[in-house]
Design a protein around this motif. Sequence first.
Motif, PDB file in Angstrom:
ATOM      1  N   ASP A   1      15.195  11.461 -11.408  1.00 43.90           N
ATOM      2  CA  ASP A   1      13.886  11.382 -10.747  1.00 43.90           C
ATOM      3  C   ASP A   1      13.577   9.982 -10.216  1.00 43.90           C
ATOM      4  OD1 ASP A   1      13.557  13.999 -11.566  1.00 43.90           O
ATOM      5  OD2 ASP A   1      12.353  13.485 -13.328  1.00 43.90           O
ATOM      6  N   LEU A   2      13.798   8.971 -11.074  1.00 42.09           N
ATOM      7  CA  LEU A   2      13.307   7.625 -10.731  1.00 42.09           C
ATOM      8  C   LEU A   2      13.939   7.053  -9.455  1.00 42.09           C
ATOM      9  CD1 LEU A   2      11.299   5.643 -12.695  1.00 42.09           C
ATOM     10  CD2 LEU A   2      11.803   8.011 -13.298  1.00 42.09           C
ATOM     11  N   PRO A   3      15.280   7.102  -9.308  1.00 42.18           N
ATOM     12  CA  PRO A   3      15.845   6.557  -8.063  1.00 42.18           C
ATOM     13  C   PRO A   3      15.384   7.340  -6.830  1.00 42.18           C
ATOM     14  CG  PRO A   3      17.536   7.666  -9.377  1.00 42.18           C
ATOM     15  CD  PRO A   3      16.329   7.520 -10.254  1.00 42.18           C
ATOM     16  N   LEU A   4      15.064   8.643  -7.020  1.00 45.66           N
ATOM     17  CA  LEU A   4      14.599   9.417  -5.860  1.00 45.66           C
ATOM     18  C   LEU A   4      13.174   9.032  -5.469  1.00 45.66           C
ATOM     19  CD1 LEU A   4      16.228  12.881  -6.628  1.00 45.66           C
ATOM     20  CD2 LEU A   4      16.928  11.167  -4.949  1.00 45.66           C
ATOM     21  N   VAL A   5      12.351   8.652  -6.443  1.00 48.85           N
ATOM     22  CA  VAL A   5      11.006   8.148  -6.103  1.00 48.85           C
ATOM     23  C   VAL A   5      11.147   6.862  -5.296  1.00 48.85           C
ATOM     24  CG1 VAL A   5       8.849   7.223  -7.027  1.00 48.85           C
ATOM     25  CG2 VAL A   5       9.923   9.210  -8.122  1.00 48.85           C
ATOM     26  N   MET A   6      12.024   5.971  -5.735  1.00 49.30           N
ATOM     27  CA  MET A   6      12.233   4.722  -5.008  1.00 49.30           C
ATOM     28  C   MET A   6      12.804   4.994  -3.614  1.00 49.30           C
ATOM     29  SD  MET A   6      11.106   1.993  -6.184  1.00 49.30           S
ATOM     30  CE  MET A   6      10.889   0.784  -7.499  1.00 49.30           C
ATOM     31  N   ALA A   7      13.735   5.946  -3.530  1.00 49.15           N
ATOM     32  CA  ALA A   7      14.309   6.269  -2.219  1.00 49.15           C
ATOM     33  C   ALA A   7      13.224   6.782  -1.273  1.00 49.15           C
ATOM     34  CB  ALA A   7      15.409   7.315  -2.374  1.00 49.15           C
ATOM     35  N   GLU A   8      12.329   7.603  -1.811  1.00 50.07           N
ATOM     36  CA  GLU A   8      11.221   8.111  -0.988  1.00 50.07           C
ATOM     37  C   GLU A   8      10.305   6.960  -0.567  1.00 50.07           C
ATOM     38  OE1 GLU A   8       9.109  11.458  -2.715  1.00 50.07           O
ATOM     39  OE2 GLU A   8       7.301  11.011  -1.543  1.00 50.07           O
TER      40      GLU A   8
ATOM     41  N   ASP B   1       0.828  -1.212   0.000  1.00 48.95           N
ATOM     42  CA  ASP B   1       0.000   0.000   0.000  1.00 48.95           C
ATOM     43  C   ASP B   1       0.860   1.258   0.000  1.00 48.95           C
ATOM     44  OD1 ASP B   1      -2.294  -1.499   0.062  1.00 48.95           O
ATOM     45  OD2 ASP B   1      -2.669  -1.245   2.206  1.00 48.95           O
ATOM     46  N   GLU B   2       1.936   1.243   0.801  1.00 47.19           N
ATOM     47  CA  GLU B   2       2.806   2.413   0.890  1.00 47.19           C
ATOM     48  C   GLU B   2       3.543   2.643  -0.424  1.00 47.19           C
ATOM     49  OE1 GLU B   2       3.742   4.947   3.269  1.00 47.19           O
ATOM     50  OE2 GLU B   2       1.667   4.346   3.572  1.00 47.19           O
ATOM     51  N   LEU B   3       4.017   1.568  -1.037  1.00 40.87           N
ATOM     52  CA  LEU B   3       4.707   1.709  -2.322  1.00 40.87           C
ATOM     53  C   LEU B   3       3.756   2.310  -3.352  1.00 40.87           C
ATOM     54  CD1 LEU B   3       6.734  -1.649  -2.543  1.00 40.87           C
ATOM     55  CD2 LEU B   3       7.566   0.609  -1.843  1.00 40.87           C
ATOM     56  N   ARG B   4       2.549   1.735  -3.415  1.00 38.33           N
ATOM     57  CA  ARG B   4       1.570   2.234  -4.377  1.00 38.33           C
ATOM     58  C   ARG B   4       1.257   3.710  -4.124  1.00 38.33           C
ATOM     59  NH1 ARG B   4      -4.735   0.126  -4.802  1.00 38.33           N
ATOM     60  NH2 ARG B   4      -5.509   1.953  -5.922  1.00 38.33           N
TER      61      ARG B   4
ATOM     62  N   LEU C   1       8.947   3.363   4.478  1.00 41.99           N
ATOM     63  CA  LEU C   1       8.582   2.088   5.114  1.00 41.99           C
ATOM     64  C   LEU C   1       9.173   2.019   6.518  1.00 41.99           C
ATOM     65  CD1 LEU C   1       9.192  -0.373   2.126  1.00 41.99           C
ATOM     66  CD2 LEU C   1       7.029   0.622   2.879  1.00 41.99           C
ATOM     67  N   PRO C   2       8.565   1.228   7.385  1.00 41.77           N
ATOM     68  CA  PRO C   2       9.085   1.083   8.759  1.00 41.77           C
ATOM     69  C   PRO C   2      10.306   0.164   8.802  1.00 41.77           C
ATOM     70  CG  PRO C   2       7.130  -0.265   8.483  1.00 41.77           C
ATOM     71  CD  PRO C   2       7.327   0.462   7.178  1.00 41.77           C
TER      72      PRO C   2
ATOM     73  N   LEU D   1      -0.871   4.571 -25.888  1.00 39.49           N
ATOM     74  CA  LEU D   1      -0.209   5.101 -24.695  1.00 39.49           C
ATOM     75  C   LEU D   1       0.290   6.521 -24.957  1.00 39.49           C
ATOM     76  CD1 LEU D   1       1.895   1.947 -23.678  1.00 39.49           C
ATOM     77  CD2 LEU D   1      -0.297   2.705 -22.725  1.00 39.49           C
ATOM     78  N   ASP D   2       0.377   7.312 -23.876  1.00 44.75           N
ATOM     79  CA  ASP D   2       0.912   8.665 -23.962  1.00 44.75           C
ATOM     80  C   ASP D   2       2.343   8.653 -23.453  1.00 44.75           C
ATOM     81  OD1 ASP D   2      -1.672   9.763 -24.717  1.00 44.75           O
ATOM     82  OD2 ASP D   2      -2.259   9.358 -22.644  1.00 44.75           O
ATOM     83  N   PHE D   3       3.282   9.091 -24.305  1.00 45.54           N
ATOM     84  CA  PHE D   3       4.702   9.100 -23.927  1.00 45.54           C
ATOM     85  C   PHE D   3       5.147  10.502 -23.539  1.00 45.54           C
ATOM     86  CE2 PHE D   3       4.152   5.453 -26.723  1.00 45.54           C
ATOM     87  CZ  PHE D   3       4.769   4.462 -25.986  1.00 45.54           C
ATOM     88  N   PRO D   4       6.112  10.641 -22.612  1.00 46.20           N
ATOM     89  CA  PRO D   4       6.709   9.570 -21.820  1.00 46.20           C
ATOM     90  C   PRO D   4       5.661   8.936 -20.911  1.00 46.20           C
ATOM     91  CG  PRO D   4       7.503  11.719 -21.085  1.00 46.20           C
ATOM     92  CD  PRO D   4       6.700  11.954 -22.311  1.00 46.20           C
ATOM     93  N   PHE D   5       5.698   7.596 -20.852  1.00 44.36           N
ATOM     94  CA  PHE D   5       4.713   6.829 -20.097  1.00 44.36           C
ATOM     95  C   PHE D   5       5.355   6.356 -18.800  1.00 44.36           C
ATOM     96  CE2 PHE D   5       2.581   2.484 -19.671  1.00 44.36           C
ATOM     97  CZ  PHE D   5       1.453   2.985 -19.050  1.00 44.36           C
ATOM     98  N   LYS D   6       4.783   6.798 -17.674  1.00 46.54           N
ATOM     99  CA  LYS D   6       5.286   6.406 -16.352  1.00 46.54           C
ATOM    100  C   LYS D   6       4.359   5.349 -15.790  1.00 46.54           C
ATOM    101  CE  LYS D   6       6.399   9.831 -13.485  1.00 46.54           C
ATOM    102  NZ  LYS D   6       6.324  11.147 -12.770  1.00 46.54           N
ATOM    103  N   ARG D   7       4.895   4.164 -15.511  1.00 44.22           N
ATOM    104  CA  ARG D   7       4.004   3.144 -14.965  1.00 44.22           C
ATOM    105  C   ARG D   7       4.646   2.454 -13.754  1.00 44.22           C
ATOM    106  NH1 ARG D   7       7.128  -0.472 -14.721  1.00 44.22           N
ATOM    107  NH2 ARG D   7       7.201  -2.547 -15.628  1.00 44.22           N
ATOM    108  N   TYR D   8       3.774   2.005 -12.845  1.00 43.59           N
ATOM    109  CA  TYR D   8       4.249   1.088 -11.822  1.00 43.59           C
ATOM    110  C   TYR D   8       3.512  -0.230 -12.019  1.00 43.59           C
ATOM    111  CZ  TYR D   8       0.029   1.718  -8.865  1.00 43.59           C
ATOM    112  OH  TYR D   8      -1.252   1.746  -8.386  1.00 43.59           O
ATOM    113  N   GLN D   9       4.122  -1.287 -11.510  1.00 40.86           N
ATOM    114  CA  GLN D   9       3.567  -2.620 -11.717  1.00 40.86           C
ATOM    115  C   GLN D   9       3.995  -3.462 -10.524  1.00 40.86           C
ATOM    116  OE1 GLN D   9       4.433  -3.866 -15.727  1.00 40.86           O
ATOM    117  NE2 GLN D   9       3.485  -5.886 -15.485  1.00 40.86           N
TER     118      GLN D   9
END
Lengths: 450, 450
Positions: free
Chosen positions: A151-158, A25-28, A163-164, A105-113
Amino acid sequence: MVRTSLSGFPEWLPEGRIIEMHVLDELRRVFELHGFAGIETRAVETLEQLEAKGETSKEIYVLDRLQALKAAELGARAPKDKGMGLHFDLTVPFARYVVENANELDFPFKRYQIQKVWRGERPQDGRFREFTQADIDVVGNGELPFHFEVDLPLVMAEALNNLPIPPVRVLVNNRKVVQGVCDSLGVTDVEGALRGLDKIDKIGPEGVAVELAQSGISGDQASVLLRMAQVRSCDSAEIRQRLADLGVSGELLEEGLRELTELLDTANKRMPGVVVADLKIARGLDYYTGSVYESEIEGHEDLGSICSGGRYDSLAKDGKRTYPGVGLSIGVSRLVSRMISAPMVKASRKVPTAVVVAVITEDQRERSEAIAAALRARGISTDVAPSAAKFGKQIKFADKRGIPFVWFPGDDGAADTVKDIRTGEQVEADPATWTIPASDAVASVERVTD
Amino acid sequence: MVRTSLSGFPEWLPEGRIIEMHVLDELRRVFELHGFAGIETRAVETLEQLEAKGETSKEIYVLDRLQALKAAELGARAPKDKGMGLHFDLTVPFARYVVENANELDFPFKRYQIQKVWRGERPQDGRFREFTQADIDVVGNGELPFHFEVDLPLVMAEALNNLPIPPVRVLVNNRKVVQGVCDSLGVTDVEGALRGLDKIDKIGPEGVAVELAQSGISGDQASVLLRMAQVRSCDSAEIRQRLADLGVSGELLEEGLRELTELLDTANKRMPGVVVADLKIARGLDYYTGSVYESEIEGHEDLGSICSGGRYDSLAKDGKRTYPGVGLSIGVSRLVSRMISAPMVKASRKVPTAVVVAVITEDQRERSEAIAAALRARGISTDVAPSAAKFGKQIKFADKRGIPFVWFPGDDGAADTVKDIRTGEQVEADPATWTIPASDAVASVERVTD
């Protein structure tokens, strides 16, 4: 809380699943906060797709219909499915999805999975054969600006640092830097150099030197590569200085250093200290074309990288177009498994339920159901006792599951009461107005500190 | 919005996935509100488990490691995995999970489970080979009170009727009623009677009469069974009357009628008109032992039952104990597929993003990132324009994705402004205080009415 009645296929007990769902849930939440669209691809790909990258073929689970197999055993001709297997990552399916749906799809396309993946390897060192991955990628049509590599590694870092768990560092390197150093040194077997450097944590610098020699890399060249591999810093000036000290130079190296230091500088502004350049990172550098990312959890470095990725100029391709991408993938099951076993965290209860409504007699069950309905209408997760047993037993029903409140319908026109079974405090209450403390409303997951 | 580049394996485009996630989130919310704990089981079961019920064996996808298959082709001896396949429902895995973890679970155990399942059948009539199911079950240790047979279908009715789809009715029958009628008539081939009655919608009463005759059921017996199959009502008195008119009786029938009418009466109190007794329901009656449930969506009866289930006295068994269960399962993929194709609903946008922050020049990207960070810190899903293109192009970026707001950093010390690109209204705003209309905060899914 971890069960594996089939080796390599983990399952969690309910409290473990609460921890996993909290993580998912937190990742999403963080991914959506940054504008990533959630997609899901089928679990099944054609073998042709799965085997496009030869070296992963050993990991594939192939599918056959049981009926067809049985018919074949009997010598009958059975309709044969075209070769299909389970996906072993979420990148291959995403690349296919992008090509198939490029016009929509609309590019640039940002997706999570966030999905399960399967790898048919022998389970060893606690490796899983079925596990959940959480990926983010951005893919461009023809081009993709460099800033996404920041941007991308900073989203993952956030996401990870929300997380606890202990602090997570993102380690970065750049293919162009390593390739540039190799070019400057006259090392032609770059793959060989990467293979050797990749083992540095396992076999040490001396062992790597031997490996490099076997790839035809001279002692002098190896010595510079090993000094390069020791560079680890948040400070872009220090990175530049230490590479200058190696006496290497070149256009590609300069481009790589520009990218690597821009990534560090921007990361230090947005999220100080979280991103660290680590020039010994070699894994994946054979297919990534720019930035490459790994990660480590403070105090759990032995777990290895639970989040990795990079930039690939050709994530996908069709007849006319090339789609460059940047992305990272979290190994959720491995992370959750460590969170549970360490333990790093604890779930406040085993069920979502906040209140159990007691049942006075079976004839009066509908009174209890009406109270439960009133509480649920106000968003409070409520269960009704399964039988009109003695109240002590009904309280025990709540206690065993960690449910904090038991609600007692008032007898003979008396007001209802609600009891906090942790403190024993019992007060009059009306299901239309009673408010639950925010900290008790949902099952929470908290850090365990010892 | 539906793609199937592999027949039977559906995938959604991003807007379709928003609809699916809305459905999954709503189902989970209602299940948790009622105290169901979420669990997940591995996708893989041993063939022994999967084949325990013989008649489903045709549907199983068997797994083999590609490496082992290739080695076998070369005549080498390869380590053979013990027979494993993908689960074809969530009941078989849940039963195994209960037995394996019986000592750690608290009974009665209420769980929900939302996962993909696979069936290796030929894709026909739009049947899926990979699809998502959402199940709720309650399982007892040794015993399970009847009231759960009332509670569970009402939880599903609440969950389904919270979705943006036409009203859903839950249709119920009871094994004991049908068995009791057969007993009273002297029909011994109850399975044959059920098989015949199950076809009533497809081949009509005359066709069923022929089928019943083939099972050795006399014309008189068939005539009563067909009259029974016509009974459909919310009103328990009417049900009783119409069965009495058939001239049938017996202890088991009486017990079944008591259960069926109690279910109807309670349902009518809690959720009037939603639960309907329909005595022609025969599917599943061969293994269910008490109540049995199907469902229909108003105006979409042709879709068949998208939610089915029942009571089974022996959901699971180990050496010492029997675990009775009651549960229902929603075919989520089939439902979502219809919601999209009808269409019943529309997603307000293709991405979670509510705001795009424009970028004035690439040099000023970090200003836009700082604004985005401030908005995200307040829970507003925000993206930053991918390039410092002309503002018209940046607005088009938002418009194509259905993102309602574009944020413009103020030039030369001027205040920032935010523009609702649907109305053109543009106002001064501060990212630390601006509030987004609640209806725009998240992508919403609304009924399409035509």
